[in-house]
Design an enzyme around this catalytic site. Structure first.
Site, PDB file in Angstrom:
ATOM      1  N   HIS A 376       0.838  -1.204   0.000  1.00 32.47           N
ATOM      2  CA  HIS A 376       0.000   0.000   0.000  1.00 32.47           C
ATOM      3  C   HIS A 376       0.879   1.262   0.000  1.00 32.47           C
ATOM      4  CE1 HIS A 376      -3.410   2.629   1.289  1.00 32.47           C
ATOM      5  NE2 HIS A 376      -2.457   3.258   1.960  1.00 32.47           N
ATOM      6  N   HIS A 380       1.825   4.665  -2.844  1.00 31.48           N
ATOM      7  CA  HIS A 380       1.976   6.127  -2.674  1.00 31.48           C
ATOM      8  C   HIS A 380       3.313   6.583  -3.243  1.00 31.48           C
ATOM      9  CE1 HIS A 380      -1.541   6.677  -0.188  1.00 31.48           C
ATOM     10  NE2 HIS A 380      -1.097   5.950   0.819  1.00 31.48           N
ATOM     11  N   HIS A 505      -6.177   9.208  12.340  1.00 26.40           N
ATOM     12  CA  HIS A 505      -6.476  10.274  11.372  1.00 26.40           C
ATOM     13  C   HIS A 505      -7.216  11.459  11.976  1.00 26.40           C
ATOM     14  CE1 HIS A 505      -5.529   6.610   9.239  1.00 26.40           C
ATOM     15  NE2 HIS A 505      -5.318   7.291   8.135  1.00 26.40           N
ATOM     16  N   TYR A 515     -10.180   6.890   1.848  1.00 26.81           N
ATOM     17  CA  TYR A 515     -10.048   5.429   1.962  1.00 26.81           C
ATOM     18  C   TYR A 515     -11.327   4.729   1.506  1.00 26.81           C
ATOM     19  CZ  TYR A 515      -6.056   6.807   4.790  1.00 26.81           C
ATOM     20  OH  TYR A 515      -4.894   7.379   5.238  1.00 26.81           O
TER      21      TYR A 515
HETATM   22  O1  X8Z Z   1      -3.887   4.946   7.110  1.00 21.89           O
HETATM   23  C1  X8Z Z   1      -3.828   4.046   6.300  1.00 21.89           C
HETATM   24  C2  X8Z Z   1      -2.516   3.692   5.606  1.00 21.89           C
HETATM   25  C3  X8Z Z   1      -1.648   4.870   5.432  1.00 21.89           C
HETATM   26  S1  X8Z Z   1      -2.282   5.992   4.280  1.00 21.89           S
HETATM   27  C4  X8Z Z   1      -1.765   2.677   6.421  1.00 21.89           C
HETATM   28  N1  X8Z Z   1      -4.934   3.302   6.037  1.00 21.89           N
HETATM   29  C5  X8Z Z   1      -6.199   3.549   6.708  1.00 21.89           C
HETATM   30  C6  X8Z Z   1      -6.107   3.211   8.184  1.00 21.89           C
HETATM   31  O2  X8Z Z   1      -5.152   2.551   8.605  1.00 21.89           O
HETATM   32  O3  X8Z Z   1      -7.008   3.588   8.929  1.00 21.89           O
HETATM   33  C7  X8Z Z   1      -5.040   2.223   5.061  1.00 21.89           C
HETATM   34  C8  X8Z Z   1      -6.420   1.662   5.233  1.00 21.89           C
HETATM   35  C9  X8Z Z   1      -7.192   2.671   6.016  1.00 21.89           C
HETATM   36 ZN    ZN Z   2      -2.293   5.293   2.325  1.00 19.64          ZN
END
Ligand code: X8Z
Ligand code: ZN
Length: 606
Positions: A376, A380, A505, A515
């Site tokens: 993933h 990026h 986040h 996402y």
């Molecule tokens: O934050 C992420 C990545 C980095 S952009 C690991 N993701 C979200 C999360 O972990 O909440 C990927 C899936 C959803």
């Molecule tokens: Zn990501």
């Protein structure tokens, strides 16, 4: 923060882009500009390039070395970027109403949107906002839960325990323990909302949510309707999965603990936030032992190092015709959790120095899940590397969902055939039962994620608009969690808690709808790429590994960056201008039949 820095954090980081000089921000708007709009954009790009370097360095150091001092450095860089941004947006006003070529108009629009936390144009408030955003992420990164016996567990360890433990009370302890980390964020977050809303107002948006929703080449109302439409398309699939998982958990923990007519207790889904349920696979495997894909064991028996895991992901991209990662990637990335200091372990990919200095920041464990996160993150990095020749204002994905979808699209090609070919499993057995098993494994992550992906920003949109206030932050969070996901806390929560803050986040201020959209787009992309790769038969069986033709198509999309509306880029890639969930429905058609069969006679819903 221009999106030019980090994949995962894209917007979040740029907020930290450093500016030339703080005083500049107090300069009044030039009513009669001394440069043409094109000259102005060229200057903005040149300044942004320089600012990005300083901002990137400050943020990297902060995220990989959380101390009092790095907070000062990162806040200062963020403040400088905000000052520059306010000043430039004010100057750009002079071109409003002028006839501009589409590229110049787009660059000015993206300049305006070039931060996920716009600061008020006031030095004291700018400083305050920069301090709060730095603090919030720091609290998250350094967070740990200390048990009564004095043992302290950081977030990454708790996450791993949530995946593995199967004891109701033990899980609840970790779940509650981690949420204590977020309590001190509450007041800071409320102030963050006030300040960033003020900044958004000054930029001409009703609130920060309106600003975020304006980043999709359509009106905020259209964008909300678009997301709602996609959710309605996938909801029937989620409902079947929920029903089957609840029934299974009822068998495991007892129906007194998991009532069969209500939401599932939020701590039982194998993930700290109940967002991906893949670690429950052992409980839900449809045909036990059939077509076992045990990459975890291979990683352990062959003792893959974190770097070797990253090399394996890199090789996939190289097989598509993409370049190897630069030497600096290997020298400067953080692959493992340092023992001597606090870092932000949440995985991210960085495109520093305009995409010339690519890095990932992870705390890699030797598991298949982590391997997929690496794929993933490299998605990026390859995006950042592909659009590096665009001007800085266009150094981003077509929209946020595109950035998040690339690496995940690639993981869809990690079929048994691929895994066997690269030595990650012994042999590939693909009878019908093995297909259903594999689909279950994927659905537990990809389908389970959809409502969570949808609701996180719905909560924030409410917070930013004022529909949700600090007095009901937590209650409204759980209302949405229950409404969309059909889960509920097993213990009483109150407004002394701040459960949204336990998810990276929120303190990291990274928008989340990206996402949700990525989970729809990745299947659309895969459908197209598999056609190009000449795949015949079910979409679930396709791997584009080794297809230079598919790689070329993908690269063309990546190269375009944010230079045109995403609809144009999507059309170039897939032939359609619409995001559409039919590909994900088609993909999971075999599993849907299985789930319906299992759920026959059960009463679903909550
Ligand atoms: O934050 C992420 C990545 C980095 S952009 C690991 N993701 C979200 C999360 O972990 O909440 C990927 C899936 C959803
Ligand atoms: Zn990501």
């Amino acid at each position: 923060m221009t999106r030019l820095l980090i994949g995962c954090l894209s917007l979040a980081l740029i907020a930290a882009c450093s500016g030339g000089n703080n005083d500049a921000a107090d300069t009044p708007a030039a009513t009669a500009p001394t440069e043409t709009a094109r000259e102005f954009v060229a200057r903005a790009n040149a300044e942004l390039k320089e600012l990005g370097k300083e901002l990137g360095a400050a943020n990297w150091v902060r995220s990989t070395y959380i101390t009092h001092d790095t907070a000062i450095i990162a806040s200062a860089a963020s403040e400088k970027y905000s000052a520059w941004h306010s000043n430039m947006v004010e100057q750009a006003l002079a071109y409003e109403g002028q006839e501009l070529d589409p590229s110049t108009r787009r660059a000015i629009e993206l300049l305006k949107l070039g931060t996920s936390a716009p600061a008020p144009n006031d030095a004291a408030k700018r400083k305050e906002l920069a301090g709060i955003t730095t603090d919030l992420e720091g609290i998250y990164g350094a967070g740990e839960y200390c048990r009564s016996d004095g043992e302290c567990l950081p977030g990454s360890v708790l996450e791993e325990r949530m995946r593995q433990a199967r004891d109701y009370d033990e899980l609840l302890e970790y779940w509650e323990g981690w949420r204590k980390v977020a309590v001190p964020m509450r007041d800071k977050y409320a102030r963050f909302v006030e300040l960033a809303n003020e900044g958004a107002n000054e930029l001409g948006y009703a609130d920060l949510g309106e600003m975020w929703k304006s980043n999709y080449d359509m009106s905020p109302a259209e964008f909300e309707a678009e997301s709602a439409k996609l959710w309605e398309q996938v909801k029937p699939l989620y409902d079947e999965l929920h029903c089957h998982v609840r029934a299974t958990l009822g068998d495991v923990y007892g129906e007194d603990k998991v009532p069969q007519d209500g939401p599932i207790p939020a701590h039982l889904l194998g993930n700290m936030w109940a967002q991906q349920w893949g670690s429950l696979y052992d409980l839900l495997e449809p045909y036990p032992g059939v077509g076992d894909i045990d990459v975890d064991t291979t990683l352990k028996t062959k003792n893959y190092s974190p770097q070797e895991m990253v090399r394996s992901a890199e090789s996939f991209y190289v097989s598509l015709g993409m370049p190897r990662l630069p030497d600096t990637f290997w020298e400067r990335s953080q692959f493992t959790k340092p023992q001597d200091r606090d870092v932000v372990c949440h995985a991210s990919a960085w495109g520093l120095d305009g995409g010339n200095d690519l890095r990932i920041k992870m705390c890699i464990n030797q598991t298949y899940d982590e391997l997929r996160v690496i794929y993933h993150e490299l998605g990026h990095n390859y995006y950042q590397g592909a659009y590096k020749d665009q001007p800085p204002l266009f150094q981003d994905s077509a929209h946020g969902g595109f950035h998040e979808a690339i690496g995940d699209t690639v993981t869809l090609s990690m079929t048994p055939g691929y895994l066997a070919e690269v030595g990650l499993i012994g042999s590939a057995e693909e009878d019908r039962r093995a297909v259903i098993n594999r689909q279950m494994q994927m659905a537990l992550d990809k389908i389970a994620f959809l409502p969570f992906g949808k609701l996180v920003d719905e909560w924030r949109w409410g917070v930013y608009s004022g529909a949700i206030t600090p007095e009901n932050y937590n209650q409204s969070w759980w209302d949405l969690r229950t409404k969309y996901q059909g889960i509920a806390p097993a213990v009483e929560r109150s407004e002394a808690d701040f459960d949204p803050g336990s998810k990276y986040h929120i303190p990291g201020n990274v928008s989340y709808t990206r996402y949700f959209l990525a989970h729809v787009l990745m299947f659309q992309f895969q459908r197209t790429l598999c056609d190009i790769a000449g795949h015949e038969g079910e979409l679930q069986a396709c791997s584009i590994y080794g297809s230079k033709e598919a790689g070329e198509k993908l690269w063309a999309m990546l190269e375009a960056g944010a230079s045109q509306p995403w609809q144009d880029t999507l059309e170039l890639m897939t032939g359609t201008r619409e995001m559409d969930a039919t590909a994900i429905i088609d993909y999971f058609a075999p599993l849907m039949d299985y789930l319906k069969e299992q759920n026959e006679g059960r009463s679903c819903g909550w």
